[in-house]
Design a protein around this motif. Sequence first.
Motif, short mmCIF file in Angstrom:
data_model
loop_
_atom_site.label_atom_id
_atom_site.label_comp_id
_atom_site.label_asym_id
_atom_site.label_seq_id
_atom_site.Cartn_x
_atom_site.Cartn_y
_atom_site.Cartn_z
N ASP A 36 51.16 23.93 35.32
CA ASP A 36 52.46 23.54 35.83
C ASP A 36 52.33 23.15 37.30
O ASP A 36 51.51 23.72 38.03
N ILE A 37 53.14 22.22 37.72
CA ILE A 37 53.07 21.73 39.09
C ILE A 37 53.31 22.82 40.14
O ILE A 37 52.81 22.76 41.25
N TYR A 38 54.05 23.86 39.75
CA TYR A 38 54.38 24.93 40.69
C TYR A 38 53.42 26.13 40.60
O TYR A 38 53.58 27.10 41.32
N SER A 97 39.00 14.67 47.70
CA SER A 97 40.38 14.62 48.17
C SER A 97 41.22 15.48 47.24
O SER A 97 40.94 15.59 46.05
N LYS A 98 42.25 16.09 47.81
CA LYS A 98 43.09 16.99 47.02
C LYS A 98 44.51 16.94 47.57
O LYS A 98 44.71 16.85 48.78
N LEU A 99 45.48 17.02 46.67
CA LEU A 99 46.89 17.10 47.04
C LEU A 99 47.50 18.25 46.26
O LEU A 99 47.40 18.28 45.02
N LYS A 100 48.09 19.21 46.96
CA LYS A 100 48.73 20.33 46.28
C LYS A 100 49.83 19.82 45.36
O LYS A 100 50.49 18.82 45.65
N GLY A 101 50.03 20.52 44.25
CA GLY A 101 51.09 20.15 43.31
C GLY A 101 52.47 20.30 43.92
O GLY A 101 53.37 19.51 43.65
N SER A 102 52.63 21.32 44.75
CA SER A 102 53.93 21.54 45.40
C SER A 102 53.72 22.28 46.71
O SER A 102 52.71 22.95 46.92
N PHE A 103 54.70 22.14 47.57
CA PHE A 103 54.74 22.86 48.84
C PHE A 103 56.07 23.60 48.89
O PHE A 103 57.13 22.96 48.79
N ASP A 104 56.03 24.91 49.03
CA ASP A 104 57.25 25.72 49.08
C ASP A 104 58.20 25.40 47.93
O ASP A 104 59.40 25.20 48.13
N ARG A 105 57.64 25.31 46.72
CA ARG A 105 58.39 25.05 45.48
C ARG A 105 59.05 23.67 45.45
O ARG A 105 59.94 23.41 44.66
N LYS A 106 58.60 22.76 46.30
CA LYS A 106 59.06 21.37 46.27
C LYS A 106 57.89 20.51 45.82
O LYS A 106 56.79 20.59 46.38
N GLU A 107 58.13 19.67 44.80
CA GLU A 107 57.07 18.83 44.24
C GLU A 107 56.48 17.92 45.31
O GLU A 107 57.20 17.36 46.14
N SER A 108 55.16 17.78 45.30
CA SER A 108 54.48 16.90 46.25
C SER A 108 54.89 15.46 46.03
O SER A 108 55.34 15.07 44.96
N THR A 109 54.70 14.65 47.06
CA THR A 109 54.91 13.22 46.93
C THR A 109 53.97 12.68 45.87
O THR A 109 52.79 13.04 45.84
N TRP A 110 54.46 11.84 45.01
CA TRP A 110 53.66 11.29 43.92
C TRP A 110 52.53 10.41 44.44
O TRP A 110 52.67 9.74 45.47
N VAL A 111 51.42 10.40 43.74
CA VAL A 111 50.29 9.54 44.06
C VAL A 111 50.56 8.18 43.41
O VAL A 111 50.44 8.03 42.20
#
Length: 142
Positions: A36-38, A97-111
């Motif tokens: 899950d993204i979170y 390279s890596k992008l977290k799925g979410s930050f503080d329960r907010k979905e990351s900006t889409w790739v």
Amino acid sequence: MADKEKVEYTIEKAIALYPRLVEPTKWVNGKRVDCDIYAEGAHYSMNLILNKEQAVPLYKAMKEAYEAGKEKGYPDFPKSGEVFEAGQNEGEFVISSKLKGSFDRKESTWVDQFDASNNELPRDFLLTGGSKINVLVALIVY
């Protein structure tokens, strides 16, 4: 991290290696699993294969961004051998390279992904390893 300045840099004609840009994954007991993204540790990732002409200016841009954005007490910027791994072929360098799925329960900006004619690709487009790509990255010091 939200109030850190972001420096953008374009890596041209890199080779995609293990792109995972559609579904977030995480490591569980040494294995990569969909999640899950979170979920704790959820992220999107891709390695890039670069040649020296691509790696050297990227390293310089990363170091400049780090030096400009680091705070008191930050360690020295790592040597290039700590940033890049040696590729399978002579003169190749691999960077992750890596992008977290979410930050503080907010979905990351889409790739966002675009084709060679700059048309946006669907969100479920599966980029394959070995593809030659241009990548816009954000260099953020944290």
